[in-house]
Design a protein around this motif. Structure first.
Motif, mmCIF file in Angstrom:
data_model
loop_
_atom_site.group_PDB
_atom_site.id
_atom_site.type_symbol
_atom_site.label_atom_id
_atom_site.label_comp_id
_atom_site.label_asym_id
_atom_site.label_seq_id
_atom_site.Cartn_x
_atom_site.Cartn_y
_atom_site.Cartn_z
ATOM 1 N N PRO A 89 57.975 34.634 31.047
ATOM 2 C CA PRO A 89 59.054 34.416 32.021
ATOM 3 C C PRO A 89 58.680 34.815 33.442
ATOM 4 C CG PRO A 89 59.582 36.246 30.541
ATOM 5 C CD PRO A 89 58.329 35.620 30.017
ATOM 6 N N HIS A 90 57.639 35.645 33.583
ATOM 7 C CA HIS A 90 57.291 36.132 34.927
ATOM 8 C C HIS A 90 56.194 35.310 35.577
ATOM 9 C CE1 HIS A 90 54.413 37.849 32.223
ATOM 10 N NE2 HIS A 90 53.729 38.412 33.171
ATOM 11 N N ARG A 91 55.758 34.247 34.904
ATOM 12 C CA ARG A 91 54.723 33.406 35.492
ATOM 13 C C ARG A 91 55.301 32.015 35.737
ATOM 14 N NH1 ARG A 91 49.750 35.394 33.467
ATOM 15 N NH2 ARG A 91 48.789 34.003 34.969
ATOM 16 N N LYS A 92 54.878 31.413 36.855
ATOM 17 C CA LYS A 92 55.339 30.069 37.165
ATOM 18 C C LYS A 92 54.824 29.090 36.109
ATOM 19 C CE LYS A 92 55.730 30.770 42.098
ATOM 20 N NZ LYS A 92 55.062 30.675 43.392
ATOM 21 N N VAL A 93 55.483 27.935 36.038
ATOM 22 C CA VAL A 93 55.125 26.924 35.056
ATOM 23 C C VAL A 93 53.626 26.648 35.075
ATOM 24 C CG1 VAL A 93 55.300 24.447 34.603
ATOM 25 C CG2 VAL A 93 57.375 25.820 34.893
ATOM 26 N N ILE A 94 53.072 26.475 36.273
ATOM 27 C CA ILE A 94 51.663 26.100 36.366
ATOM 28 C C ILE A 94 50.769 27.212 35.824
ATOM 29 C CG2 ILE A 94 51.396 26.924 38.748
ATOM 30 C CD1 ILE A 94 49.612 24.300 39.043
ATOM 31 N N ASP A 95 51.143 28.476 36.071
ATOM 32 C CA ASP A 95 50.356 29.593 35.554
ATOM 33 C C ASP A 95 50.500 29.720 34.050
ATOM 34 O OD1 ASP A 95 49.210 30.620 37.990
ATOM 35 O OD2 ASP A 95 51.225 31.260 38.534
ATOM 36 N N ASN A 96 51.698 29.379 33.555
ATOM 37 C CA ASN A 96 51.884 29.382 32.112
ATOM 38 C C ASN A 96 50.970 28.364 31.439
ATOM 39 O OD1 ASN A 96 53.904 31.049 30.545
ATOM 40 N ND2 ASN A 96 55.078 30.629 32.396
ATOM 41 N N VAL A 97 50.909 27.162 32.006
ATOM 42 C CA VAL A 97 50.058 26.128 31.415
ATOM 43 C C VAL A 97 48.593 26.561 31.502
ATOM 44 C CG1 VAL A 97 49.320 23.721 31.577
ATOM 45 C CG2 VAL A 97 51.713 24.316 31.959
ATOM 46 N N ALA A 98 48.247 27.225 32.598
ATOM 47 C CA ALA A 98 46.845 27.605 32.815
ATOM 48 C C ALA A 98 46.485 28.940 32.160
ATOM 49 C CB ALA A 98 46.561 27.678 34.314
ATOM 50 N N THR A 99 47.428 29.524 31.403
ATOM 51 C CA THR A 99 47.209 30.871 30.848
ATOM 52 C C THR A 99 45.851 31.030 30.171
ATOM 53 O OG1 THR A 99 49.573 31.121 30.415
ATOM 54 C CG2 THR A 99 48.119 32.631 29.282
ATOM 55 N N VAL A 100 45.591 30.172 29.197
ATOM 56 C CA VAL A 100 44.391 30.383 28.387
ATOM 57 C C VAL A 100 43.101 30.095 29.165
ATOM 58 C CG1 VAL A 100 43.352 29.985 26.139
ATOM 59 C CG2 VAL A 100 45.820 29.793 26.399
ATOM 60 N N PRO A 101 43.045 28.994 29.939
ATOM 61 C CA PRO A 101 41.836 28.811 30.762
ATOM 62 C C PRO A 101 41.583 30.013 31.685
ATOM 63 C CG PRO A 101 43.112 26.788 30.730
ATOM 64 C CD PRO A 101 43.925 27.815 30.005
ATOM 65 N N LEU A 102 42.662 30.584 32.238
ATOM 66 C CA LEU A 102 42.479 31.755 33.111
ATOM 67 C C LEU A 102 41.974 32.953 32.306
ATOM 68 C CD1 LEU A 102 45.613 31.475 35.447
ATOM 69 C CD2 LEU A 102 43.227 31.080 36.063
ATOM 70 N N LEU A 103 42.505 33.124 31.099
ATOM 71 C CA LEU A 103 42.028 34.216 30.242
ATOM 72 C C LEU A 103 40.551 34.024 29.914
ATOM 73 C CD1 LEU A 103 44.909 34.696 27.623
ATOM 74 C CD2 LEU A 103 44.186 36.319 29.371
ATOM 75 N N ARG A 104 40.149 32.765 29.791
ATOM 76 C CA ARG A 104 38.758 32.478 29.467
ATOM 77 C C ARG A 104 37.837 32.625 30.669
ATOM 78 N NH1 ARG A 104 37.857 27.016 26.056
ATOM 79 N NH2 ARG A 104 38.153 27.830 23.956
ATOM 80 N N GLY A 105 38.444 32.887 31.830
ATOM 81 C CA GLY A 105 37.624 33.151 33.008
ATOM 82 C C GLY A 105 37.373 31.929 33.877
#
Lengths: 270, 228
Positions: A89-105
């Motif tokens: 809930p604290h991340r914008k839609v775009i950050d939510n979609v990008a969650t896993v790629p961002l976690l992967r670096g």
């Protein structure tokens, strides 16, 4: 391919959620696990990405026992969509979609660019990218959840009652959307639901589970309707009550198919 | 009022001294109680013990604590560090239960979904649990701010300078304006820090603003539709 070999799960309180399950989930098809609550379908699903570890037996993905894979790494390679979207809930839609790629670096820029494309893929307007999940409707949130599940282009997509909390009209929409996506993408989808009609609509293979984590039948919808394995399956799919019995009647020279309640279901193609 | 005009410098200086005592104590008690609260949330069996011990700190009379602390720290009775330590302990007592509640307030579904998509345990703490515990943590912080700023005045009794010195001095010399000035300045300081923390919260947790305003707008829309 996902394979369960003699898998049992007993929780510390003694409940057996899954009992000695052997099943093969074919690649690039949709397999639906269906059963009432307490049938262990969600537990079975969660053993694939090690949210739950089996008490005994093995779960294999393309021949590799998942128990030998680091759970965090494993999960980052498998798409996961859950009920109530499970968005942050604290991340914008775009950050939510990008969650896993961002976690992967992955770089923020690349991940965001790809996330916008994924919004197109799941039929959402790009203008929603900067909103927070709470600002979206239930159906939109669920689409974002699907986009997030697809973000690393995983071979496997796990869906845990993803359309359980939206109203019937939106659910029908999302189901059609999933069928379209699956035609396009050809993922190995494992889908959990308690709705047999949803299972028959979406599943290439339908696995019917009963209390205590036993598999009653695993087959195509047509085969289950034609040859229910036992009384439980017949009852569960509604065959014994005549719910699935369709009749053909003549109307103005055309042959109309009518269901058990007398509602017209369609026209027989000649 | 004459007293105030001729002593504005002193009041300003004491406000700064008061800030220097209370701000470190507020920050320390927050930083220390967050991990304790998390432990109490994460390990159920530790909850009762941790929260009771921290809560009991508050039962220690403040003067006794101020006088006893130098025995442990080896510092002089009048060292401001003693006072900061004492205020930190009280701050922890005030906020630790709230910080455990803050982590409890993060929905189980969201934690599970974060795990399911591949957050590691530490990544999930920093990226999901801590920010989502933020609103409740902030509410606890606000209580600590007010209570610490007010409690810091007690230091004056043992000779640590603060706005409380205006009380002791005012009593001894019978200057009422000085006492009132001390009270007002303490309240102003507390409210100022409180406002600052709320602003900081809005800055760090933008979703609480937009989510809430959207909720209000939706509610207003519903009301309009129903009355139309």
């Amino acid at each position: 391919m996902i394979e369960f070999r003699g898998v049992t799960k007993q929780f510390p309180d003694g409940t057996v959620a899954v009992h000695d399950v052997d099943i093969v989930i074919p690649p690039r098809k949709t397999t639906v696990l269906v059963g009432s609550s307490g049938s262990g379908k969600t537990t079975l699903l969660r053993m694939i990405n090690r949210m739950v570890d089996p008490t005994s037996g093995q779960v294999l993905i393309d021949g590799t026992d998942v128990a030998t894979v680091d759970p965090v790494k494993l999960r980052r390679g498998i798409g996961y969509v859950m009920q109530n979207s499970g968005l942050l809930p604290h991340r914008k839609v775009i950050d939510n979609v990008a969650t896993v790629p961002l976690l992967r670096g992955e770089s923020r820029r690349a991940a965001h660019a790809h996330a916008l494309e994924l919004l197109d893929t799941v039929g959402l307007d790009r203008s929603l990218a900067d909103k927070y999940p709470a600002q979206l409707s239930g159906g939109q949130q669920q689409r974002v959840g699907v986009a997030r599940g697809l973000a690393v282009d995983p071979n496997i997509l796990l869906m845990d009652e993803p359309f359980g909390a939206v109203d019937p009209i939106v659910r029908a929409e999302l189901q059609q959307e999933l069928l379209r996506l699956q035609e396009e993408l050809g993922k190995t989808v494992v889908f959990v639901t308690h709705d047999i009609d949803e299972a028959f609509l979406l599943g290439d293979q339908v696995v019917i589970m009963q209390q205590g984590g036993l598999i009653s039948q695993a087959a195509s919808p047509a085969e289950i309707l034609a040859h229910p394995a036992d009384a439980f399956v017949a009852d569960f799919v509604g065959a014994d009550r005549g719910k699935r019995a369709l009749h053909v009647t003549e109307v103005d020279g055309r042959r109309v198919v009518v269901d058990a309640d007398g509602r017209a279901a369609g026209v027989l193609a000649s | 009022m004459n007293w105030l005009w001729s002593n504005l410098d002193l009041v300003g200086e004491l406000m700064l001294v008061h800030l220097a005592l209370s701000v470190p104590a507020i920050i320390l008690s927050f930083v220390i109680s967050v991990p304790i609260g998390w432990l109490a949330h994460r390990y159920r069996w530790s909850r009762g013990v941790l929260l009771s011990i921290c809560g009991l700190l508050y039962a220690i009379p403040s003067l006794a604590l101020f006088i006893a602390l130098p025995a442990f720290t080896g510092l002089s009775l009048r060292s401001p560090v003693n006072l900061v330590i004492a205020l930190t302990l009280y701050g922890i007592a005030v906020i630790v239960r709230t910080s455990a509640d803050a982590f409890d307030s993060v929905e189980r579904d969201i934690r599970q979904s974060a795990t399911a998509v591949g957050y590691s345990a530490t990544g999930r703490f920093w990226g999901v649990e801590l920010p989502l515990a933020g609103p409740v943590l902030l509410s606890g912080l606000r209580v600590v701010i007010v209570s610490t700023v007010s409690l810091a005045t007690v230091g004056a009794v043992i000779g640590v300078q603060s706005l409380g010195s205006l009380f002791t001095d005012g009593f001894q010399r019978g200057i009422q304006v000085e006492i009132i000035t001390g009270i007002v300045a303490t309240i102003v300081l507390a409210l100022g820090l409180d406002a600052l923390s709320v602003m900081l919260g809005r800055l760090l947790m933008p979703w609480t603003r937009r989510g809430a305003s959207n909720g209000r707008a939706a509610a207003a829309r519903r009301v309009r539709e129903e009355t139309a």
